[in-house]
Design a protein around this motif. Structure first.
Motif, PDB file in Angstrom:
ATOM      1  N   THR A  92     -30.408  -6.309 -14.067  1.00 29.67           N
ATOM      2  CA  THR A  92     -30.015  -6.781 -15.088  1.00 29.67           C
ATOM      3  C   THR A  92     -28.305  -6.545 -15.220  1.00 29.67           C
ATOM      4  OG1 THR A  92     -32.121  -6.247 -16.596  1.00 29.67           O
ATOM      5  CG2 THR A  92     -30.029  -6.712 -17.588  1.00 29.67           C
ATOM      6  N   LEU A  93     -27.787  -7.831 -15.549  1.00 31.04           N
ATOM      7  CA  LEU A  93     -26.221  -8.104 -15.936  1.00 31.04           C
ATOM      8  C   LEU A  93     -26.128  -7.562 -17.265  1.00 31.04           C
ATOM      9  CD1 LEU A  93     -23.644  -8.908 -14.431  1.00 31.04           C
ATOM     10  CD2 LEU A  93     -23.887 -11.032 -15.827  1.00 31.04           C
ATOM     11  N   ILE A  94     -25.283  -6.600 -17.520  1.00 31.72           N
ATOM     12  CA  ILE A  94     -24.959  -6.209 -18.748  1.00 31.72           C
ATOM     13  C   ILE A  94     -23.783  -6.879 -19.655  1.00 31.72           C
ATOM     14  CG2 ILE A  94     -26.658  -4.479 -18.889  1.00 31.72           C
ATOM     15  CD1 ILE A  94     -24.252  -2.414 -18.571  1.00 31.72           C
ATOM     16  N   SER A  95     -22.763  -7.052 -18.670  1.00 30.32           N
ATOM     17  CA  SER A  95     -21.248  -7.435 -19.004  1.00 30.32           C
ATOM     18  C   SER A  95     -20.621  -8.182 -17.851  1.00 30.32           C
ATOM     19  CB  SER A  95     -20.542  -6.269 -19.530  1.00 30.32           C
ATOM     20  OG  SER A  95     -19.066  -6.718 -19.842  1.00 30.32           O
ATOM     21  N   PRO A  96     -19.939  -9.094 -18.196  1.00 40.68           N
ATOM     22  CA  PRO A  96     -18.672  -9.562 -17.141  1.00 40.68           C
ATOM     23  C   PRO A  96     -17.849  -8.398 -16.824  1.00 40.68           C
ATOM     24  CG  PRO A  96     -18.858 -11.425 -19.073  1.00 40.68           C
ATOM     25  CD  PRO A  96     -19.789  -9.876 -19.651  1.00 40.68           C
ATOM     26  N   ALA A  97     -17.555  -8.346 -15.761  1.00 40.78           N
ATOM     27  CA  ALA A  97     -16.550  -7.317 -15.088  1.00 40.78           C
ATOM     28  C   ALA A  97     -15.713  -7.770 -14.008  1.00 40.78           C
ATOM     29  CB  ALA A  97     -17.413  -6.073 -14.864  1.00 40.78           C
ATOM     30  N   ALA A  98     -14.841  -6.902 -13.663  1.00 41.35           N
ATOM     31  CA  ALA A  98     -14.011  -7.131 -12.567  1.00 41.35           C
ATOM     32  C   ALA A  98     -13.643  -5.554 -11.979  1.00 41.35           C
ATOM     33  CB  ALA A  98     -12.786  -8.205 -12.568  1.00 41.35           C
ATOM     34  N   CYS A  99     -13.138  -5.986 -10.546  1.00 41.89           N
ATOM     35  CA  CYS A  99     -12.874  -4.619  -9.920  1.00 41.89           C
ATOM     36  C   CYS A  99     -11.414  -5.269  -9.049  1.00 41.89           C
ATOM     37  CB  CYS A  99     -13.804  -3.808  -8.788  1.00 41.89           C
ATOM     38  SG  CYS A  99     -13.404  -2.967  -7.711  1.00 41.89           S
ATOM     39  N   SER A 100     -10.360  -4.322  -9.066  1.00 41.35           N
ATOM     40  CA  SER A 100      -9.399  -4.535  -8.388  1.00 41.35           C
ATOM     41  C   SER A 100      -9.197  -3.197  -7.498  1.00 41.35           C
ATOM     42  CB  SER A 100      -8.028  -4.795  -9.451  1.00 41.35           C
ATOM     43  OG  SER A 100      -6.952  -5.256  -8.436  1.00 41.35           O
ATOM     44  N   ILE A 101      -8.650  -3.248  -6.170  1.00 39.99           N
ATOM     45  CA  ILE A 101      -8.577  -2.312  -5.373  1.00 39.99           C
ATOM     46  C   ILE A 101      -7.320  -1.881  -5.274  1.00 39.99           C
ATOM     47  CG2 ILE A 101      -8.979  -1.453  -2.821  1.00 39.99           C
ATOM     48  CD1 ILE A 101     -11.636  -2.225  -4.492  1.00 39.99           C
ATOM     49  N   LEU A 102      -7.175  -0.352  -5.075  1.00 37.12           N
ATOM     50  CA  LEU A 102      -5.973   0.159  -5.051  1.00 37.12           C
ATOM     51  C   LEU A 102      -5.646   0.728  -3.582  1.00 37.12           C
ATOM     52  CD1 LEU A 102      -3.159   1.769  -6.096  1.00 37.12           C
ATOM     53  CD2 LEU A 102      -4.682   3.673  -6.432  1.00 37.12           C
ATOM     54  N   TYR A 103      -4.972   0.164  -2.904  1.00 35.69           N
ATOM     55  CA  TYR A 103      -4.693   0.406  -1.288  1.00 35.69           C
ATOM     56  C   TYR A 103      -3.709   1.533  -1.055  1.00 35.69           C
ATOM     57  CZ  TYR A 103      -7.922  -3.096   0.023  1.00 35.69           C
ATOM     58  OH  TYR A 103      -8.859  -3.802   0.321  1.00 35.69           O
ATOM     59  N   GLY A 104      -3.879   2.231  -0.062  1.00 35.18           N
ATOM     60  CA  GLY A 104      -2.884   3.216   0.400  1.00 35.18           C
ATOM     61  C   GLY A 104      -1.768   2.686   0.939  1.00 35.18           C
ATOM     62  N   VAL A 105      -0.658   3.581   1.212  1.00 29.61           N
ATOM     63  CA  VAL A 105       0.483   3.174   1.571  1.00 29.61           C
ATOM     64  C   VAL A 105       1.081   3.886   2.903  1.00 29.61           C
ATOM     65  CG1 VAL A 105       1.509   2.548  -0.666  1.00 29.61           C
ATOM     66  CG2 VAL A 105       1.910   4.882   0.178  1.00 29.61           C
ATOM     67  N   GLU A 106       1.880   3.536   3.726  1.00 30.87           N
ATOM     68  CA  GLU A 106       2.406   4.174   4.876  1.00 30.87           C
ATOM     69  C   GLU A 106       2.850   5.598   4.531  1.00 30.87           C
ATOM     70  OE1 GLU A 106       2.873   4.663   8.857  1.00 30.87           O
ATOM     71  OE2 GLU A 106       2.119   2.941   7.976  1.00 30.87           O
ATOM     72  N   PRO A 107       2.387   6.650   5.181  1.00 28.70           N
ATOM     73  CA  PRO A 107       2.812   7.964   4.907  1.00 28.70           C
ATOM     74  C   PRO A 107       4.232   8.199   5.329  1.00 28.70           C
ATOM     75  CG  PRO A 107       0.705   8.055   6.049  1.00 28.70           C
ATOM     76  CD  PRO A 107       1.299   6.758   6.067  1.00 28.70           C
ATOM     77  N   GLU A 108       4.940   8.843   4.581  1.00 23.22           N
ATOM     78  CA  GLU A 108       6.483   8.994   4.613  1.00 23.22           C
ATOM     79  C   GLU A 108       6.790  10.093   5.754  1.00 23.22           C
ATOM     80  OE1 GLU A 108       7.985   9.529   0.730  1.00 23.22           O
ATOM     81  OE2 GLU A 108       7.384   7.591  -0.021  1.00 23.22           O
ATOM     82  N   SER A 109       5.718  11.145   5.794  1.00 26.30           N
ATOM     83  CA  SER A 109       5.946  12.255   6.601  1.00 26.30           C
ATOM     84  C   SER A 109       4.505  12.652   7.183  1.00 26.30           C
ATOM     85  CB  SER A 109       6.603  13.490   5.930  1.00 26.30           C
ATOM     86  OG  SER A 109       5.648  14.030   4.996  1.00 26.30           O
ATOM     87  N   ASP A 110       4.363  13.436   7.983  1.00 24.41           N
ATOM     88  CA  ASP A 110       3.112  14.217   8.429  1.00 24.41           C
ATOM     89  C   ASP A 110       2.348  15.198   7.693  1.00 24.41           C
ATOM     90  OD1 ASP A 110       3.384  12.220  10.585  1.00 24.41           O
ATOM     91  OD2 ASP A 110       4.596  13.807  11.981  1.00 24.41           O
ATOM     92  N   ASN A 111       3.203  15.640   6.658  1.00 21.99           N
ATOM     93  CA  ASN A 111       2.718  16.695   6.052  1.00 21.99           C
ATOM     94  C   ASN A 111       3.042  16.491   4.578  1.00 21.99           C
ATOM     95  OD1 ASN A 111       1.543  19.286   5.510  1.00 21.99           O
ATOM     96  ND2 ASN A 111       3.357  20.355   5.759  1.00 21.99           N
ATOM     97  N   TYR A 112       2.053  16.227   3.663  1.00 22.89           N
ATOM     98  CA  TYR A 112       2.394  15.891   2.317  1.00 22.89           C
ATOM     99  C   TYR A 112       1.093  15.931   1.600  1.00 22.89           C
ATOM    100  CZ  TYR A 112       0.025  11.728   3.901  1.00 22.89           C
ATOM    101  OH  TYR A 112      -0.947  10.694   4.340  1.00 22.89           O
ATOM    102  N   SER A 113       1.385  16.078   0.093  1.00 20.32           N
ATOM    103  CA  SER A 113       0.136  16.090  -0.765  1.00 20.32           C
ATOM    104  C   SER A 113       0.534  14.664  -1.618  1.00 20.32           C
ATOM    105  CB  SER A 113       0.074  17.264  -1.740  1.00 20.32           C
ATOM    106  OG  SER A 113       1.369  17.377  -2.292  1.00 20.32           O
ATOM    107  N   LEU A 114      -0.649  14.147  -2.418  1.00 19.55           N
ATOM    108  CA  LEU A 114      -0.744  13.045  -3.014  1.00 19.55           C
ATOM    109  C   LEU A 114      -0.691  13.197  -4.662  1.00 19.55           C
ATOM    110  CD1 LEU A 114      -3.099  10.975  -0.970  1.00 19.55           C
ATOM    111  CD2 LEU A 114      -0.462  10.669  -0.907  1.00 19.55           C
TER     112      LEU A 114
END
Length: 415
Positions: free
Chosen positions: A327-349
């Motif tokens: 059962t469909l209960i509501s019109p809806a949409a999804c938009s994807i959040l993509y990653g980016v190029e790492p600025e270094s080899d050692n990092y936290s997000l």
């Protein structure tokens, strides 16, 4: 495993156990759906930071393309069900599992074998089912690609033959011969191992793309396998990356009937229980087969808010042979959040802008929790409901646009 008369309790002798092969973001949602039914979930992936491995009852690090390693793991876990959550190349191990009746493979080992190469299901759809689809051919070198593209004609679409996920990463639409060299490089760059082969498809000037989710489980009335359909999902891609999806889709009833007919024939041919995401091109009332994924699909993330039971809940119920409700209960949409190029080899997000994103009406933000970022990795998504799918699309896009991914170099280690 037949339809269970009862479900067990996790971490006890009567537990109903599932081994997921793959630990990504969609595997995480499958884990949640199974755990809501008190299923004991074991998840295997490449690194311990993968989302599903963080929430499963037990987690394992293994090369999922190594037949011996996968078979050893299955024997160790001894699950009721083995559930691949991405394209794998360990079908030999899974055929052994079926032959020795160690566990039930979802939907079956043959589906895994066909899905390992992009031309597997296309050949089945074309030669065995006679379904409408564009002309395609294979090329094993840049020189071969030039010749094949000339034969297919321009514009054409170049795709990697060996797929590593159910996204369109590595595919390129080529308008002229000048685009072929870059298309070859893009396709080869996303393939594992030493594969050097691409598929060249005729470009179909479609009106829009849809995904039909066909769920197969046991009909509680007849006791036989039956197919349930979700409302069609429209989606938009750029360079093979899913950008957004929305549900429902306003399409002619004849086109919808044709789409469901194609989806049913594909699902029936593959066989087994589960969820089959059938991607189709629609032009007027005509539909053309594009691809199928025998499990939840990234375009189906929208069902987390649009349906009473998401594609992941339907999948969990289907593989257990339980009744379904699309059962469909509501019109809806999804938009994807993509990653980016790492600025270094050692990092936290960190993720900035969350309060603003969640202040959008009927908004939801999900962050998958990957320890590392990279271009093309799904890091999260914006989900929104509204009175219309178009309004939901605007809201979902606004959620993602409000978020920025920040990398902090502070000595943090991966894990």
């Amino acid at each position: 495993m037949d339809t269970p008369s009862a479900l067990g309790t996790p971490r006890t002798n009567n537990a109903t156990t599932v081994l997921l092969l793959g630990g990504g973001d969609m595997a995480r949602e499958v884990t949640y759906a199974l755990q809501r039914l008190a299923v004991e979930v074991h998840a295997a992936g490449r690194e311990e930071s993968e989302p599903a491995l963080r929430v499963a009852d037990s987690a394992y690090i293994v090369d999922l393309h190594d037949d011996d390693a996968v078979l050893d793991l299955i024997r160790h876990v001894n699950p009721d069900l083995v559930v691949p959550t991405l394209e794998l190349k360990c079908d030999t191990a899974l055929f052994t599992v079926e032959e020795e009746k160690i566990a039930k493979v979802v939907p079956n080992a043959q589906a895994v074998k066909l899905g390992a190469r992009r031309d597997g299901y296309r050949t089945m759809a074309h030669k065995e089912l006679g379904l409408p689809n564009g002309t395609y051919a294979l090329a094993s070198s840049e020189e071969d690609l030039q010749a094949v593209a000339d034969l297919i004609g321009f514009p054409c679409v170049v795709k990697p033959i060996l797929t590593n996920n159910n996204s369109g990463h590595g595919q390129t639409t080529c308008d002229s011969p000048d685009d072929l060299a870059a298309a070859w490089d893009s396709a080869i760059s996303v393939m594992k191992g030493n594969a050097h082969e691409v598929m060249v498809e005729q470009y179909i000037p479609f009106d829009y793309e849809i995904t039909i989710l066909a769920a197969r489980s046991v009909d509680p009335v007849t006791g036989n396998l039956a197919t349930w359909f979700c409302e069609p999902i429209a989606h938009r891609q750029e360079n093979g990356w899913l950008i957004e999806s929305w549900q429902p889709v306003n399409m002619p009833s004849e086109a919808l009937d044709n789409a469901r007919s194609v989806a049913a024939r594909i699902a029936n041919k593959i066989g087994g229980r589960g969820l089959f995401a059938v991607e189709l091109f629609v032009k007027g009332t005509d539909v053309y087969f594009s691809a199928v994924t025998p499990r939840p699909h990234d375009s189906g993330f929208v069902t987390l808010r649009s349906q009473r039971f998401s594609q992941f809940d339907l999948y969990a119920r289907a593989i257990l042979g339980l009744p379904l409700d699309t059962t469909l209960i509501s019109p809806a949409a999804c938009s994807i959040l993509y990653g980016v190029e790492p600025e270094s080899d050692n990092y936290s997000l960190s993720y900035d802008g969350v309060p603003g994103a969640l202040s959008i009406p009927e908004a939801d933000l999900q962050i998958f929790g990957y320890a590392k970022t990279k271009v093309g990795r799904r890091m999260g998504m914006g989900l929104a409901t509204a009175d219309t799918a178009e309004e939901a699309r605007v809201r979902a896009r606004s959620i993602v646009e409000a978020i920025s991914i920040t990398q902090t170099t502070d000595g943090a280690s991966e894990g």
